[in-house]
Scaffold this motif. Sequence first.
Motif, PDB file in Angstrom:
ATOM      1  N   ALA A 195     -37.847 -31.216  22.908  1.00  0.00           N
ATOM      2  CA  ALA A 195     -36.228 -31.287  24.039  1.00  0.00           C
ATOM      3  C   ALA A 195     -36.064 -32.333  22.841  1.00  0.00           C
ATOM      4  N   ALA A 199     -32.418 -33.612  20.831  1.00  0.00           N
ATOM      5  CA  ALA A 199     -31.349 -34.811  21.417  1.00  0.00           C
ATOM      6  C   ALA A 199     -31.296 -35.879  20.576  1.00  0.00           C
ATOM      7  N   TRP A 207     -26.499 -30.928  21.132  1.00  0.00           N
ATOM      8  CA  TRP A 207     -27.977 -30.707  21.405  1.00  0.00           C
ATOM      9  C   TRP A 207     -27.592 -32.415  21.641  1.00  0.00           C
ATOM     10  N   ASN A 208     -27.647 -33.645  20.943  1.00  0.00           N
ATOM     11  CA  ASN A 208     -27.169 -34.327  21.216  1.00  0.00           C
ATOM     12  C   ASN A 208     -27.097 -34.952  22.753  1.00  0.00           C
ATOM     13  N   SER A 209     -27.669 -34.696  23.602  1.00  0.00           N
ATOM     14  CA  SER A 209     -27.139 -34.565  25.258  1.00  0.00           C
ATOM     15  C   SER A 209     -28.436 -35.315  25.821  1.00  0.00           C
ATOM     16  N   LEU A 212     -30.184 -32.395  28.316  1.00  0.00           N
ATOM     17  CA  LEU A 212     -31.402 -31.814  26.482  1.00  0.00           C
ATOM     18  C   LEU A 212     -32.580 -31.168  27.646  1.00  0.00           C
ATOM     19  N   ARG A 215     -33.046 -30.115  31.089  1.00  0.00           N
ATOM     20  CA  ARG A 215     -33.194 -28.462  30.329  1.00  0.00           C
ATOM     21  C   ARG A 215     -33.425 -28.192  30.370  1.00  0.00           C
ATOM     22  N   PHE A 216     -34.627 -28.358  29.370  1.00  0.00           N
ATOM     23  CA  PHE A 216     -35.710 -27.777  28.714  1.00  0.00           C
ATOM     24  C   PHE A 216     -36.535 -27.505  30.085  1.00  0.00           C
ATOM     25  N   GLU A 269     -22.861 -28.423  31.778  1.00  0.00           N
ATOM     26  CA  GLU A 269     -22.898 -28.515  30.328  1.00  0.00           C
ATOM     27  C   GLU A 269     -21.672 -27.342  29.477  1.00  0.00           C
ATOM     28  N   LYS A 342     -32.096 -20.227  25.784  1.00  0.00           N
ATOM     29  CA  LYS A 342     -32.808 -20.697  24.708  1.00  0.00           C
ATOM     30  C   LYS A 342     -32.780 -20.907  23.124  1.00  0.00           C
ATOM     31  N   LEU A 346     -29.708 -21.834  21.885  1.00  0.00           N
ATOM     32  CA  LEU A 346     -29.780 -23.139  21.178  1.00  0.00           C
ATOM     33  C   LEU A 346     -29.605 -23.973  20.212  1.00  0.00           C
ATOM     34  N   GLY A 350     -26.310 -25.258  17.218  1.00  0.00           N
ATOM     35  CA  GLY A 350     -26.333 -26.381  16.609  1.00  0.00           C
ATOM     36  C   GLY A 350     -25.984 -26.226  15.229  1.00  0.00           C
TER      37      GLY A 350
END
Lengths: 430, 325
Positions: A195, A199, A207-209, A212, A215-216, A269, A342, A346, A350
């Motif tokens: 992740a 991230a 993705w920069n959260s 992430l 959540r993964f 999210e 995912k 995901l 991005g």
Amino acid sequence: MHIRPFLAQALRSVTSGDRTYHLWMGSLTAIMLLGGYAYIVQAEHGLIVTGMNNHVSWGLYISNMAFLVGVAAAAVILVLPAYILHDVDFSRAVLIAEGVAVSALVMCLGFVMANSPGYPWKWWRLTPVIGLLNWPDSMLAWDVIMLNGYLVLNLAIPLYILYSHYTGHEPSKKKYVPLIYVSVVWAVSIHLVTAFLFAGLPARPFWNSALLGPRFLASAFTAGPAFMILLLGFIRSHSKYDIPDVAIQKLATATTVAAQANLVMLLSEVIYEFYQPTHHSMSARYLFFGLGEHNALVPWIRTGILLNIGATFTLMIHPLRHNMRVLMAACAVLFFGIWVEKGIGLVIPGFIPSPLGEIVEYTPTWVELCVTAGIWAMGLFVLTILVRVALPIELGEARSPFLEQPPAPRATRPRAAPRQYDNVRRARSR
Amino acid sequence: MSADPVPDLPPGVDDGTLLQKPVDRREALGLLMAGLAAGAAAASACTPLNASTPEQRELKLLEWQEFTQKHYRRMTEAERAETIQRLERLAKIRHNEDATIATTDAQPGVLFGYAFNVSKCKGYRRCVEACINENNLDRHQDTQYIRIFEMENGVVNLDEADPTYQHEVPLEGHFYLGTQCFQCANPPCVPVCPVGATWQEPDGIVVIDYNWCVGCRACMAACPYWARRFNWSAPDVPPEEVNPNQHYLGNRDRKKGCVEKCTFCIHRTREGRLPACAEACPTGARVFGNLLDPDSEIRWVLAHKTVFRLKEELGTEPRFWYFSD
């Protein structure tokens, strides 16, 4: 001295079987060959034959990798209770879970290789000392270490236990329990590191959260156990290897909790991206609603989320979860739903729009689809082999011929009493 | 203990030193590892097997040595010289080009910076064209390092800009903003590389060792300015259009499967010349120079103009500023 008969036994186990078995392995081989052919095409011409481009520079391969790392990590759901908390209900299922982890990792490494164009042998440069592993800076370097380490752990532990059983010894806890502790921490880490690979990139706001990583884990602990329930259900209806109901039900509970957590994170999210959308919400807008005429992912993500919600709520209803058929169906739906959410939902968005706002969509080509199918077939092939080798040993049917007195076959656990919820349902339907 | 399956010296190889190079432990291990891997891949282009003519055998051998070469930053002076000799020979065999590949290091007291005058640029894309020719960019995939965004007056939003315009310029009521690699002081693309194939030089230029790159494209995902390009297929440059004036870290021959990017024309700027884009610009919108030289034009722009940079909030500290008259 037991090694040669052990290997011979393993070879016998995987080469003998009924027609359906050979048909299954034959089909997997055919798909692998097709994937191999597509891989050669890709190696010859370069990744130009894929749908990837300078805008969407990762596609189906990295998507599948991210998903499968989660499946591999989910073995911890069984390993932790079985070995550390001494939950006897999981004692039989745990070897299967480790087999799933190994095959998922084989697929992950396959996808990492496929993502790099045609020169898998270039990767010698990652080897410390002779190459240059950019550790600890590079998250990808971490990921390579984590994946390979986890593969070794998940091969070593079950192999040691199986070999001990084969040679009539009780496996020594001093030898394997320390490894178990390592593997539990390692399992969580592999998926977090994967992740962080995404991230950690401020260039890609989607993705920069900070969410992430968690959540993964939530989606991994949904999809992984869901797959194991399907597999264990299949094994116990097609072999003498009895997996107790209570083990399956405990797994189902874990899957349900993780699926709920996953939905909660999805909701946060969605609120984060859409309550007051900013420039950074463009990728989420593309994913869920499309940007102008660009909306290739919209049907996928909406289907995936609907499936996840449907399956999660089904599992939350006790009588339904206790009905094996409903449980299996819900798990299959969840597995696919998480893969969509995912895998497709995901990685690809991005890249859309690009950091400078350009919108270029991505559609995988036949080469990518064939390589992907080939790698999945390879994973299932490996999984089948591992299960075929483990079952006879665990059932006590296969023992080293050098043993003076073969021990009595391990008693199979009696099946639990008829499931009461089935009776209740039957009574109601009358 | 050389693991290198070196065949007999084929006729036509005039320089025996290539074959007699000493192999240290690391290199031998590298060769061994690579040999094992390559052996698994039958018909690999890397093994000197199945080569019939002397020239083919030489090519196989050189390719093998190219494949197992060290990381550029770990090479000694002698190894660098040998590598350059090999690459020049390979360029001759592969594309019949007489390239000269420099390894000029960063000059002391030099830190490159770039400024782009938004009010002068008229969107002619002469810089794009010059860049393609100067840097031997792949014509087949139409690789371009420079992107010119056409924007409506009153809006600075790249999302609404048109980078693919195909009409007469300048368009009434529009202005133009060019991007390329900004050679950030804090480059997000560098730490993500799993094999350390990309790094920042002392003069600020972020470079790639194309031979060391494994093609994972993590750097492309990490760049907030979309500055990096991948060789999705083997690059194709017509032999008569090849620029023979090359640098190891710059415009030399790339292979399929490696990442490349703008290097502020490292082969020119380290010799004291302007980058091709700055030289080609007909409107004088591009200002390039040494940030450490107080008398340079770039320092004058930074001191006297209102400048801005893209995505300052990311902390990448680009060495590429925008300004207007």
